[in-house]
Design a protein around this motif. Structure first.
Motif, PDB file in Angstrom:
ATOM      1  N   TYR A   7       0.834  -1.203   0.000  1.00 51.08           N
ATOM      2  CA  TYR A   7       0.000   0.000   0.000  1.00 51.08           C
ATOM      3  C   TYR A   7       0.872   1.258   0.000  1.00 51.08           C
ATOM      4  O   TYR A   7       0.597   2.208  -0.733  1.00 51.08           O
ATOM      5  CB  TYR A   7      -0.937  -0.005   1.219  1.00 51.08           C
ATOM      6  CG  TYR A   7      -1.874   1.175   1.247  1.00 51.08           C
ATOM      7  CD1 TYR A   7      -3.069   1.146   0.548  1.00 51.08           C
ATOM      8  CD2 TYR A   7      -1.560   2.329   1.974  1.00 51.08           C
ATOM      9  CE1 TYR A   7      -3.939   2.223   0.563  1.00 51.08           C
ATOM     10  CE2 TYR A   7      -2.425   3.399   1.997  1.00 51.08           C
ATOM     11  CZ  TYR A   7      -3.611   3.351   1.291  1.00 51.08           C
ATOM     12  OH  TYR A   7      -4.457   4.420   1.307  1.00 51.08           O
ATOM     13  N   ARG A   8       1.919   1.285   0.821  1.00 50.70           N
ATOM     14  CA  ARG A   8       2.815   2.451   0.855  1.00 50.70           C
ATOM     15  C   ARG A   8       3.481   2.688  -0.505  1.00 50.70           C
ATOM     16  O   ARG A   8       3.632   3.826  -0.928  1.00 50.70           O
ATOM     17  CB  ARG A   8       3.888   2.279   1.932  1.00 50.70           C
ATOM     18  CG  ARG A   8       3.415   2.618   3.337  1.00 50.70           C
ATOM     19  CD  ARG A   8       4.554   2.707   4.339  1.00 50.70           C
ATOM     20  NE  ARG A   8       5.309   1.473   4.486  1.00 50.70           N
ATOM     21  CZ  ARG A   8       4.938   0.441   5.243  1.00 50.70           C
ATOM     22  NH1 ARG A   8       3.813   0.504   5.942  1.00 50.70           N
ATOM     23  NH2 ARG A   8       5.685  -0.641   5.330  1.00 50.70           N
ATOM     24  N   HIS A  10       2.369   1.579  -3.588  1.00 50.45           N
ATOM     25  CA  HIS A  10       1.486   1.703  -4.750  1.00 50.45           C
ATOM     26  C   HIS A  10       0.216   2.496  -4.499  1.00 50.45           C
ATOM     27  O   HIS A  10      -0.454   2.891  -5.459  1.00 50.45           O
ATOM     28  CB  HIS A  10       1.116   0.310  -5.274  1.00 50.45           C
ATOM     29  CG  HIS A  10       2.299  -0.482  -5.704  1.00 50.45           C
ATOM     30  ND1 HIS A  10       2.897  -0.300  -6.935  1.00 50.45           N
ATOM     31  CD2 HIS A  10       3.023  -1.432  -5.066  1.00 50.45           C
ATOM     32  CE1 HIS A  10       3.934  -1.122  -7.040  1.00 50.45           C
ATOM     33  NE2 HIS A  10       4.032  -1.819  -5.917  1.00 50.45           N
ATOM     34  N   GLY A  11      -0.161   2.710  -3.255  1.00 45.14           N
ATOM     35  CA  GLY A  11      -1.412   3.395  -2.967  1.00 45.14           C
ATOM     36  C   GLY A  11      -2.609   2.536  -3.330  1.00 45.14           C
ATOM     37  O   GLY A  11      -2.475   1.374  -3.706  1.00 45.14           O
ATOM     38  N   PRO A  14      -3.164   2.667  -8.091  1.00 50.68           N
ATOM     39  CA  PRO A  14      -1.915   2.828  -8.841  1.00 50.68           C
ATOM     40  C   PRO A  14      -2.182   3.145 -10.315  1.00 50.68           C
ATOM     41  O   PRO A  14      -3.146   2.640 -10.903  1.00 50.68           O
ATOM     42  CB  PRO A  14      -1.234   1.471  -8.700  1.00 50.68           C
ATOM     43  CG  PRO A  14      -2.247   0.535  -8.181  1.00 50.68           C
ATOM     44  CD  PRO A  14      -3.361   1.330  -7.589  1.00 50.68           C
ATOM     45  N   GLN A  45      -7.553  -2.888  -5.698  1.00 49.96           N
ATOM     46  CA  GLN A  45      -6.920  -1.991  -6.667  1.00 49.96           C
ATOM     47  C   GLN A  45      -7.477  -2.242  -8.070  1.00 49.96           C
ATOM     48  O   GLN A  45      -7.753  -1.294  -8.799  1.00 49.96           O
ATOM     49  CB  GLN A  45      -5.396  -2.173  -6.636  1.00 49.96           C
ATOM     50  CG  GLN A  45      -4.787  -1.630  -5.363  1.00 49.96           C
ATOM     51  CD  GLN A  45      -3.332  -2.025  -5.198  1.00 49.96           C
ATOM     52  OE1 GLN A  45      -2.932  -3.157  -5.487  1.00 49.96           O
ATOM     53  NE2 GLN A  45      -2.528  -1.078  -4.715  1.00 49.96           N
ATOM     54  N   TYR A 128      -9.100   1.397   3.780  1.00 50.07           N
ATOM     55  CA  TYR A 128      -7.646   1.434   3.681  1.00 50.07           C
ATOM     56  C   TYR A 128      -7.056   2.701   4.252  1.00 50.07           C
ATOM     57  O   TYR A 128      -5.956   2.675   4.786  1.00 50.07           O
ATOM     58  CB  TYR A 128      -7.195   1.171   2.233  1.00 50.07           C
ATOM     59  CG  TYR A 128      -7.226  -0.301   1.929  1.00 50.07           C
ATOM     60  CD1 TYR A 128      -6.237  -1.150   2.421  1.00 50.07           C
ATOM     61  CD2 TYR A 128      -8.272  -0.876   1.214  1.00 50.07           C
ATOM     62  CE1 TYR A 128      -6.274  -2.515   2.191  1.00 50.07           C
ATOM     63  CE2 TYR A 128      -8.315  -2.232   0.982  1.00 50.07           C
ATOM     64  CZ  TYR A 128      -7.314  -3.049   1.473  1.00 50.07           C
ATOM     65  OH  TYR A 128      -7.351  -4.403   1.261  1.00 50.07           O
ATOM     66  N   GLU A 129      -7.775   3.808   4.189  1.00 50.84           N
ATOM     67  CA  GLU A 129      -7.283   5.030   4.833  1.00 50.84           C
ATOM     68  C   GLU A 129      -7.261   4.841   6.341  1.00 50.84           C
ATOM     69  O   GLU A 129      -6.312   5.284   7.009  1.00 50.84           O
ATOM     70  CB  GLU A 129      -8.145   6.222   4.444  1.00 50.84           C
ATOM     71  CG  GLU A 129      -7.917   6.658   3.014  1.00 50.84           C
ATOM     72  CD  GLU A 129      -8.943   7.672   2.528  1.00 50.84           C
ATOM     73  OE1 GLU A 129      -9.782   8.135   3.335  1.00 50.84           O
ATOM     74  OE2 GLU A 129      -8.906   7.976   1.329  1.00 50.84           O
ATOM     75  N   GLU A 132      -4.293   2.773   7.239  1.00 47.66           N
ATOM     76  CA  GLU A 132      -3.047   3.520   7.115  1.00 47.66           C
ATOM     77  C   GLU A 132      -2.766   4.325   8.386  1.00 47.66           C
ATOM     78  O   GLU A 132      -1.636   4.441   8.822  1.00 47.66           O
ATOM     79  CB  GLU A 132      -3.130   4.455   5.905  1.00 47.66           C
ATOM     80  CG  GLU A 132      -1.854   5.188   5.628  1.00 47.66           C
ATOM     81  CD  GLU A 132      -1.959   6.062   4.389  1.00 47.66           C
ATOM     82  OE1 GLU A 132      -0.907   6.380   3.842  1.00 47.66           O
ATOM     83  OE2 GLU A 132      -3.071   6.432   3.998  1.00 47.66           O
TER      84      GLU A 132
END
Length: 134
Positions: A7-8, A10-11, A14, A45, A128-129, A132
């Motif tokens: 995740y870090r 590619h977010g 991507p 994704q 996912y936020e 994070e």
């Protein structure tokens, strides 16, 4: 690489999805030794991109292990919308497409009625936020 590191790097959305597809093929090949959280993120994704060509890849990833089967929700197969996905699978006419169609046909009608790509996309983004920040 674990889910957090992926995740870090590619977010959630991507620009280049080839690494995501490669990751899912790699994790699928690992079978019961795969990382279902990483598979889930990769499927999210692809869902967010909504490419119908990714449906078989998501399906194979879902069925690579028991944990992956549990973590990859039916909605992840429908990033282009449920009806468009069903039409695409019918047009493919392969045995694998038939399996996905059969699976999607047994989804609870109330869940189908409540499904929208936009709402599901928002839900995944919030999920996912929140992860994070944790």
């Amino acid at each position: 690489m674990d889910e957090d590191e992926w995740y870090r790097r590619h977010g959630l959305r991507p620009a280049d999805l080839e690494p995501v597809r490669a990751l899912l093929r790699e994790q699928t090949a690992l079978g019961v030794h795969n990382d279902s959280a990483l598979i889930h993120l990769g499927c999210v994704q692809l869902f967010l991109h909504g490419d119908l060509a990714d449906v078989p890849l998501i399906w194979r990833a879902k069925h690579s292990s028991f944990d992956a089967a549990c973590s990859v929700e039916w909605q992840l197969l429908c990033g282009a919308g449920r009806e468009r996905t069903l039409d695409h699978l019918r047009a493919l006419g392969t045995a694998e497409a038939g399996e996905v169609l059969a699976y999607l046909s047994i989804v609870d009608p109330a869940d189908v009625a409540a499904f929208s790509v936009e709402e599901q996309s928002r839900w995944y983004a919030q999920y996912y936020e929140a992860e994070e920040v944790s």
